[in-house]
Design a protein around this motif. Structure first.
Motif: not given
Ligand code: PLP
Length: 309
Positions: A181, A185, A241-242, A278
């Motif tokens: 990550k 971006y 993570t979600t 998230s």
């Protein structure tokens, strides 16, 4: 939008690089060993150098963590992924204890400063630091999260876009940093602008050889009958993570879950599609490349209730 609360992490990494060296001016400086390793600062004032490699090259990593009613259900997974992203960039290992303490302090402060915000977005950033210093820079911000309730109900129109890489680049070309990550971006934002030009809200990236990857800021979930599937992280995508929490929810509903390699053509046959992340949580895909998609509103609402707690 209110200014975020800010904490500068003065001891962001483990080991000598984050250690006791004095600054050129003789101060213990930004990496002193004494104290908690972080300090509150004012986001209204400049805090990061124009020479910081995070600024000049996007050379660093970040996490965005959802805090709901003072509780961050995925904080451990985020800290773990923060460390994994740093390792992929050959950055020193973040000091998880310092980041965790700074995170808790920021959430406490935000509860006082933003008493009416039910959900916060907390961002953790670690950069390679000012060029030539070998001292990573770290900070966290907390701000009230946008209200995503309407889009969770309404859903998003999605277009598929070519990611330009084969499905196996993480193995063949690790310097492309797939699965980290990183702060870079710009292309993720460009893809969302391209979606808007095509009359859509969001994107599902497809590898150049035809495999489903991820959205620019979310993981893809696919329902096929009683199975909920997501593309495997081996495809060089971010392990969400979600997505992981969503799988726990779906398993509790008696559905099977699995990570797979999925051809783009399989998306058209899916019974339901979601993008999950998230802060926005789960949004149903209501249209894919111009074809309307069916939505299970009840299951989506149940998933979002689960993710919020
Ligand atoms: N994939 C990408 C590229 C992302 O940027 C994100 C989140 O920002 C995700 C997936 C979803 O990750 P998480 O569920 O941990 O927010």
């Amino acid at each position: 939008m209110p200014l975020p609360l800010l904490i500068l992490v003065t001891r962001p990494v483990l080991g000598p690089i984050g250690g006791t060296d004095a600054d050129a001016d003789g101060d213990a400086g930004a990496h002193d060993r004494a104290g908690p390793g972080f300090v509150r600062a004012d986001a209204a004032h400049p805090q990061v150098s124009v020479l910081d490699l995070g600024v000049t090259r996007g050379d660093g990593v970040f996490e965005t963590v959802m805090v709901s009613a003072g509780h961050a259900p995925a904080i451990d997974a985020h800290l773990q992924r923060f460390g994994a992203s740093a390792a992929l960039l050959d950055l020193p290992e973040p000091d998880a204890a310092v980041w965790r303490a700074a995170f808790d302090a920021l959430v406490d402060a935000a509860a006082k400063d933003f008493p009416d915000a039910p959900v916060l977005a907390v961002k953790l950033v670690l950069t390679r630091g000012i060029e030539g210093t070998d001292r990573p820079t770290g900070w966290l911000t907390a701000r009230p999260a946008p209200d995503f309730r309407a889009v969770r109900e309404r859903g998003v129109r999605v277009v598929t876009l070519d990611r330009g890489y084969r499905h196996d680049v993480a193995a063949t070309s690790p310097w492309l940093l797939q699965g980290a990550k990183t702060l870079s971006y710009a292309l993720n934002a460009a893809a969302v602008r391209e979606a808007a030009r095509r009359g859509a809200d969001d994107v599902i990236f497809i590898s150049s050889d035809g495999f489903v990857l991820e959205a620019p800021t979310a993981s893809v979930l696919v329902r096929e009958g009683d199975r909920i599937l997501t593309p495997t992280p081996e495809l060089g995508i971010l392990p969400g993570t979600t997505q992981r929490r969503a799988f726990t929810f779906f398993a509790e509903q008696g559905l099977q879950t699995g990570t797979v390699r999925m051809r783009a053509s399989e998306l058209a046959r899916a019974d339901a599609l979601w993008l999950v992340s998230s802060v926005r949580q789960a949004v149903p895909v209501i249209d894919l490349d111009g074809s309307p998609r069916s939505v299970d509103a009840e299951l989506t609402a149940g998933l979002n209730r689960y993710l919020a707690t």
